[in-house]
Design an enzyme around this catalytic site. Structure first.
Site, short mmCIF file in Angstrom:
data_model
loop_
_atom_site.label_atom_id
_atom_site.label_comp_id
_atom_site.label_asym_id
_atom_site.label_seq_id
_atom_site.Cartn_x
_atom_site.Cartn_y
_atom_site.Cartn_z
N ALA A 201 61.35 21.73 59.17
CA ALA A 201 62.61 22.14 59.82
C ALA A 201 62.55 23.60 60.28
O ALA A 201 63.40 24.03 61.05
CB ALA A 201 63.77 21.96 58.85
N LYS A 202 61.54 24.34 59.82
CA LYS A 202 61.52 25.78 60.07
C LYS A 202 60.87 26.11 61.42
O LYS A 202 60.46 25.23 62.16
CB LYS A 202 60.78 26.49 58.91
CG LYS A 202 61.45 26.28 57.56
CD LYS A 202 62.87 26.79 57.55
CE LYS A 202 63.49 26.90 56.16
NZ LYS A 202 63.58 25.65 55.41
N ILE A 203 60.75 27.41 61.68
CA ILE A 203 60.30 27.85 63.01
C ILE A 203 58.86 27.41 63.27
O ILE A 203 58.50 27.03 64.38
CB ILE A 203 60.48 29.38 63.11
CG1 ILE A 203 61.99 29.66 63.16
CG2 ILE A 203 59.76 29.97 64.33
CD1 ILE A 203 62.39 31.08 63.00
#
Ligand SMILES: Cc1ncc(COP(=O)(O)O)c(C=O)c1O
Length: 399
Positions: A201-203
């Site tokens: 879900a992160k960058i």
């Protein structure tokens, strides 16, 4: 007044979208797949050359002297808490507006978290409330770059340096803010240790994964040892069968498979950030001044990475609560979420710390919604989110 609720998808009306727009989604290209396949075909699935290569690339991108990869952001936080010297009898001041892992790492080390309330505009930890929460036992300040905006590290540093029990270690939970800058300085160089989560879900993602960024050689050594059972020399540096476990550590190693994905992703980080910032700017432009919502304030000097966009509902102008709005938006095909249930409101924390006072975080939580924001999202997707917000809030307006 016309009743618009019959048009809502939750009441059988046509939804804004027929397929759900998730709040987050990883970006995976053929190059990523090829990099992972090459790692799988190599001699090293773990403890091989791809992990140190990824670490060098992360360090070079962020400007930190060292990047130490971990198997998750949570493991990296645990490592940082231990490297900071936290132990029984110590305290660390942190924010309630975060994922539970931030505060849990303090407990893993045997120390106690103390919660300091947040700024009402950015929901970032406020240095003034940190100062009030500090005691002679405070050994660390653990800020969170909520939503991708860096906390005020200059102010936090002066609070840390002035701690009555001696200077406290300044730790950034930068799980949301890889690539952000504060007054031109990159995340990774703003605190003594900065933690990344590399969850999908992160960058940027390695599958599961995390890292600690630091300029301090001593902390870097400790972190490397801690993620590998507390064993001094890493496998590649060994000359024979001998190894020495010098402290209690864990197996928190990132795999070469994950590192291969991370390195491949890192070649596109500028494009990732550009897209996130463009989408955030679009949301801020379209939702700023909205009758039923408030958008975040941008922290002074910050160039955020925008891991997600959040809004707060103006419940005084609506005749339903956040739950009804959330469910109606989901029915419209918008994958809204809520970040976060304040840490001290979870049963585990409520039992142990019943007296936490964080009125700003609590009030914000009641009105919070996270809007979808990810690299592969189009401007038309963001417009669907805005259309659904308009549709649902005007149907539920008060009066
Ligand atoms: C602020 C924050 N800290 C820590 C974590 C934990 O990271 P991970 O899921 O990689 O263990 C997350 C991820 O959800 C997070 O958002």
């Amino acid at each position: 007044m016309t009743d618009l609720t019959a048009d809502l998808a939750i009441n059988g009306g046509a939804p804004v979208r027929t397929t759900l727009l998730p709040y987050a989604r990883q970006s995976i290209t053929d190059e990523d797949v090829a990099a992972v396949a090459a790692a799988l075909r190599s001699d090293w699935l773990t403890t091989g050359p791809r992990v140190p290569a990824f670490e060098r690339e992360l360090a070079s991108y962020t400007g930190a002297r060292h990047a130490i990869a971990f198997s998750s952001g949570t493991a990296a936080l645990h490592g940082a808490a231990i490297a900071a010297g936290l132990g029984p009898g110590d305290e660390a001041v942190t924010t309630p507006m975060t994922f539970v892992a931030t505060a849990n790492c303090v407990l893993y080390a045997g120390a106690e978290p103390r919660f300091a309330d947040v700024d009402p505009g950015t929901l970032l930890i406020r240095p003034e409330t940190v100062r009030e929460a500090i005691t002679t036992r405070t050994r660390a300040i653990l800020a969170v770059d909520y939503a991708g905006q860096p906390a005020d590290y200059a102010a936090l540093r002066s609070v840390a340096d002035g701690a009555p029990g001696g200077p406290a270690v300044l730790i950034a939970d930068a799980s949301h803010s890889l690539g952000a800058t504060l007054h031109g300085r990159r995340v990774g160089t703003l605190a003594d240790m900065s933690i990344l989560s590399l969850h999908p879900a992160k960058i940027l993602t390695t599958g599961e994964g995390g890292a600690v960024l630091t300029d301090d050689d001593r902390l870097a050594d400790r972190l490397r040892r801690f993620r590998n059972h507390g064993i001094g020399a890493e496998l590649a540096a060994r000359r024979d069968w001998t190894y020495d476990m010098v402290e209690l550590g864990y197996n928190y190693r990132l795999t070469d498979i994950g590192a291969a994905l991370g390195s491949s992703q890192l070649t596109r980080i500028d494009a990732f950030l550009e897209r996130r910032r463009a989408l955030a700017a679009h949301y801020l432009a379209r939702l700023g001044g909205h009758a039923y919502l408030e958008v975040p304030a941008v922290a002074p000097g910050a160039h955020p990475a925008w891991h997600f966009m959040f809004v707060r509902l103006r419940l005084d102008r609506l005749r339903v609560g956040r739950g009804e709005v959330f469910r109606a938006l989901r029915a419209e095909g918008i994958g809204v979420n809520v970040h976060y249930i304040p840490v001290h409101r979870h049963s585990f924390y409520r039992e142990r710390y019943p007296d936490v006072s964080a009125p700003i975080a609590e009030a914000a939580y009641e009105r919070l919604l996270t809007l979808p924001l990810f690299t592969g999202m189009s401007t038309a997707d963001a417009d669907d989110v805005v259309a659904a917000l308009d549709k649902v809030t005007s149907a539920y307006r008060a009066g």
